[in-house]
Write an enzyme that holds these catalytic residues in place. Structure first.
Site, PDB file in Angstrom:
ATOM      1  N   HIS A 264      52.493  21.466  88.517  1.00 52.00           N
ATOM      2  CA  HIS A 264      53.420  22.590  88.716  1.00 52.00           C
ATOM      3  C   HIS A 264      53.138  23.714  87.709  1.00 52.00           C
ATOM      4  CE1 HIS A 264      57.467  24.400  89.601  1.00 52.00           C
ATOM      5  NE2 HIS A 264      57.323  24.842  88.362  1.00 52.00           N
ATOM      6  N   GLU A 265      53.143  23.344  86.431  1.00 51.85           N
ATOM      7  CA  GLU A 265      52.905  24.375  85.404  1.00 51.85           C
ATOM      8  C   GLU A 265      51.476  24.917  85.534  1.00 51.85           C
ATOM      9  OE1 GLU A 265      55.500  25.466  84.001  1.00 51.85           O
ATOM     10  OE2 GLU A 265      56.800  23.755  84.479  1.00 51.85           O
ATOM     11  N   HIS A 268      51.596  27.824  87.774  1.00 51.30           N
ATOM     12  CA  HIS A 268      52.037  29.024  87.037  1.00 51.30           C
ATOM     13  C   HIS A 268      50.879  29.579  86.210  1.00 51.30           C
ATOM     14  CE1 HIS A 268      56.302  28.942  87.928  1.00 51.30           C
ATOM     15  NE2 HIS A 268      56.489  27.749  87.406  1.00 51.30           N
ATOM     16  N   GLU A 294      57.273  30.875  91.287  1.00 49.07           N
ATOM     17  CA  GLU A 294      57.568  29.525  91.782  1.00 49.07           C
ATOM     18  C   GLU A 294      56.805  29.223  93.070  1.00 49.07           C
ATOM     19  OE1 GLU A 294      59.065  26.951  90.362  1.00 49.07           O
ATOM     20  OE2 GLU A 294      59.317  28.178  88.583  1.00 49.07           O
TER      21      GLU A 294
HETATM   22 ZN    ZN Z   1      58.192  26.574  87.630  1.00 51.12          ZN
END
Ligand code: ZN
Length: 499
Positions: A264-265, A268, A294
């Site tokens: 997830h990160e 980003h 997101e």
């Molecule tokens: Zn996030």
């Protein structure tokens, strides 16, 4: 002042602002990663001096004169310079509506609030967090009124994180998502359940750190420009296109938690790393909005990271690092286990399907805190009621209930809806991507480069040089339509659960 001098002054101003943001960001990163717990006070002094200096730089008469001069000579600016002036003026206008003493007192409050929240969560003591939460909610309501007196206060707060988002739009979006997820969840709960018991063994943290390195490599993240640290709550800090940090949290008895935090990160991070270097040290650097951000993180975490193709490639990596725990596990068993649907208490540990229901709870509570129909002291009871209604789970304590997330303690009210919106943006982006690249073949071969390049070209490179709505429309070449997301969820989970 000549126009050339003014343009130079504009760049100087932005580099200075960047330096303050960099320093403030590094101090916050230090606090969250390695800063010992009893160091809040001295850090607070440094933070408030730097924040005050940054405020003065943005608000001093010379700055506004410069910006007004450049605005008056708009025809002589290039597109980026014009956008920089527009954004700086918008910030100036918004900040000038908040009295300086209130603004600085709020920054100080936030520095203390984080530590109060941490302690309250550790002690499962909502009463200890309540006075801070009350002040944060009050300030946010007041700030919304200062900045956008013409808007409903919560609309003004939503707009801060996703420009153009309103309660009307969010209500419609959530209603559509809920109308599909709730019946799908009921069917899943009536079907034979997936076995994920092999994920619940002990996975030593030292080896999980090795896994994080491998995951970042699979995600094509350049480690020369992106480090990983460890925090209570995983997050990403982007300082410029060549300096990004992600964090994770390791649990010995739940390795997939950190695994998906890293992916997830990592999503980003790829966004921040893909921004055009020409935007560095300007106000147009960094991702454009929380919703778009997101969309990238949740796309990697779920749509890619929990896909059959990716999981098939993940299995040999896991078997190499955790030979005992993963012995005899098939790719299909791993795929199903990593996609097990199970309504639960903790948002960050939620499965892909029920995740949006966690967001809806926070959205409903925030709306009512800001419009005054819910008092902060009643948050735990309302939280528990909504978890029962939306997810069917009983909340045993506030630590695993309303104290679980860092956002409110960090002053972020109006942020949560962007998580659910981002998921839905991502589903539609992938459908569009499939017109240009062989997406399934990329997953099958675990070659994510073409995917990263496509997202880079359509989204990442623009940084904040365009509005979020422009970037989304440019990427999708169509209006945003949540039915891509609900169709994706229905197809995926009907297959997994044989519905
Ligand atoms: Zn996030």
């Amino acid at each position: 002042m000549t126009i050339e001098e003014a343009k130079q002054a504009l760049q100087q101003l932005q580099v200075q602002m960047y330096a303050y943001r960099y320093a403030l960001g590094q101090i916050s990163l230090d606090a969250a990663t390695v800063g010992p717990k009893d160091t809040v006070e001295g850090r607070g002094v440094a933070l408030s001096v730097l924040a005050g200096a940054m405020y003065d730089m943005a608000m001093k008469p010379e700055t506004i004169e410069l910006l007004e001069y450049l605005k008056a000579h708009k025809d002589e600016l290039n597109e980026l310079e014009a956008k920089e002036v527009e954004e700086l003026l918008r910030d100036h206008e918004e900040t000038s509506k908040i009295p300086k003493d209130e603004y600085l007192a709020y920054r100080q409050l936030l520095n203390e609030a984080d530590a109060v929240w941490h302690q309250a969560k550790a002690d499962d003591d909502f009463a200890a967090f309540l006075p801070v939460l009350e002040k944060i909610v009050d300030f946010n309501r007041k700030m919304a009124g200062y900045i956008h007196p013409e808007k409903k206060p919560y609309d003004a707060l939503l707009d801060r994180y996703e420009r153009g988002l309103t309660m009307e739009k969010a209500d419609a979006f959530f209603a559509q998502v809920r109308a599909h997820i709730v019946p799908l969840l009921a069917k899943i709960q009536a079907a034979p359940q997936v076995d994920d018991s092999f994920l619940k063994q002990i996975f030593p943290v030292e080896k999980q750190r090795v896994l994080s390195d491998r995951l970042m490599e699979m995600q094509t993240i350049d480690r020369g420009h992106c480090a990983i640290g460890e925090t209570e709550h995983p997050f990403t800090s982007g300082f410029n296109h060549a300096d990004v940090r992600i964090t994770t949290h390791y649990y010995e008895d739940n390795f997939s938690d950190s695994m998906y935090s890293v992916i997830h990160e990592g999503g980003h991070a790829l966004y921040e790393l893909g921004i055009d270097p020409a935007l560095d040290y300007t106000v147009l650097s960094g991702g454009v909005s929380m919703g778009i951000h997101e969309s990238q993180s949740r796309l990697f975490e779920n749509i890619i990271g929990r896909s059959r193709g990716y999981v098939k490639n993940l299995l040999p990596v896991l078997q190499e690092i955790f030979p005992e725990q993963m012995e005899g596990v098939t790719a299909e068993a791993l795929y199903k286990a990593l996609n097990k649907v199970e309504p639960s208490l903790i948002r960050t540990k939620a499965d892909e399907l029920t995740y949006s229901l966690h967001i809806m709870v926070r959205y409903e509570i925030e709306k009512r805190l800001i419009d005054g129909t819910l008092e902060c002291k009643d948050v735990p009871a309302e939280w528990n009621r909504l978890y029962k209604e939306y997810l069917g789970v009983d909340v045993p304590n506030d630590r695993d209930g309303c104290l679980q997330d860092t956002h409110w303690g960090g002053g972020m009210i109006g942020y949560f809806p962007s998580y659910a919106l981002g998921s839905a943006y991502g589903a539609q982006m992938v459908e569009k991507m499939k017109e240009d690249i062989d997406y399934e073949a990329c997953l099958d071969a675990c070659d994510l480069k073409p995917i990263v390049a496509w997202l880079g070209e359509k989204i990442h490179k623009y940084g904040s040089s365009k509005d979020p709505a422009w970037i989304l429309a440019n990427c999708l070449q169509a209006d945003f339509d949540p039915s891509y997301y609900t169709r994706y969820l229905e197809a995926k989970y009907s297959d997994i659960y044989g519905l």
